[in-house]
Design an enzyme around this catalytic site. Structure first.
Site, PDB file in Angstrom:
ATOM      1  N   CYS A  11     -20.230  -1.158 -22.259  1.00 37.96           N
ATOM      2  CA  CYS A  11     -20.925  -1.766 -21.241  1.00 37.96           C
ATOM      3  C   CYS A  11     -20.814  -1.694 -20.285  1.00 37.96           C
ATOM      4  CB  CYS A  11     -20.340  -3.329 -21.663  1.00 37.96           C
ATOM      5  SG  CYS A  11     -18.642  -3.075 -20.344  1.00 37.96           S
ATOM      6  N   CYS A  83     -23.430  -5.883 -24.588  1.00 35.00           N
ATOM      7  CA  CYS A  83     -24.082  -5.758 -23.361  1.00 35.00           C
ATOM      8  C   CYS A  83     -25.826  -5.704 -23.297  1.00 35.00           C
ATOM      9  CB  CYS A  83     -23.408  -6.349 -21.819  1.00 35.00           C
ATOM     10  SG  CYS A  83     -23.336  -4.888 -20.494  1.00 35.00           S
ATOM     11  N   CYS A  90     -28.813   2.163 -21.557  1.00 34.33           N
ATOM     12  CA  CYS A  90     -27.915   3.298 -21.907  1.00 34.33           C
ATOM     13  C   CYS A  90     -28.837   4.987 -22.644  1.00 34.33           C
ATOM     14  CB  CYS A  90     -27.800   3.292 -23.715  1.00 34.33           C
ATOM     15  SG  CYS A  90     -26.782   3.836 -24.929  1.00 34.33           S
TER      16      CYS A  90
END
Length: 147
Positions: A11, A83, A90
């Site tokens: 996250c 999230c 990412c």
């Protein structure tokens, strides 16, 4: 016994949701899993996360808040973002068999105006939602879930 599955939970701040998911996956999966959590930033583990997980019998007090960069070259059965911001930011994990996303509400107060008592109900709800998702995920993965 060697863990049969290895997971990375991400996250943004590695402060609340990823820490709780890390705790639940490790608790529910036991020796069959190895779990790591990290974030696109590090802000330390939120004390309320530690408290609500402890209330559920899961100790995450020893967790650290780590940057995801240190895990880029490692192998994982799954990289799990919890999230939307972490999903968008990412990077590619070449050693990940798959990447999954399941967004949970952020229980942390970004305004700095809420007390711990005011935030606690949201932390409890999110903790329980994460537990339910983690248990279902592990069953899907073929991991025996410790109750």
């Amino acid at each position: 016994m060697e863990p049969t599955k290895r997971y990375l939970v991400l996250c943004t701040a590695n402060r609340c949701r990823s820490q709780m998911a890390h705790g639940w996956l490790a608790h529910l999966g036991g020796d069959a899993v190895e779990v790591i959590s990290a974030g696109t930033q590090t802000k330390g583990v939120q004390p309320i996360s530690i408290d609500v997980m402890q209330d559920a019998g899961v100790d995450i007090a020893g967790h650290s808040s780590d940057l995801l960069d240190v895990y880029l070259d490692e192998d994982f059965d799954a990289v799990i973002t919890v999230c939307d911001h972490a999903q968008e930011a990412c990077p590619v994990f070449p050693g990940a068999k798959r990447t999954l996303h399941h967004a949970f509400d952020d229980p942390d107060d970004k305004t700095g105006q809420l007390s711990a008592d005011q935030m606690r109900p949201t932390f409890l709800r999110v903790r329980d939602e994460i537990r339910e998702w983690c248990a279902a995920f592990l069953v899907e993965e073929g991991v025996a879930v410790n109750v």
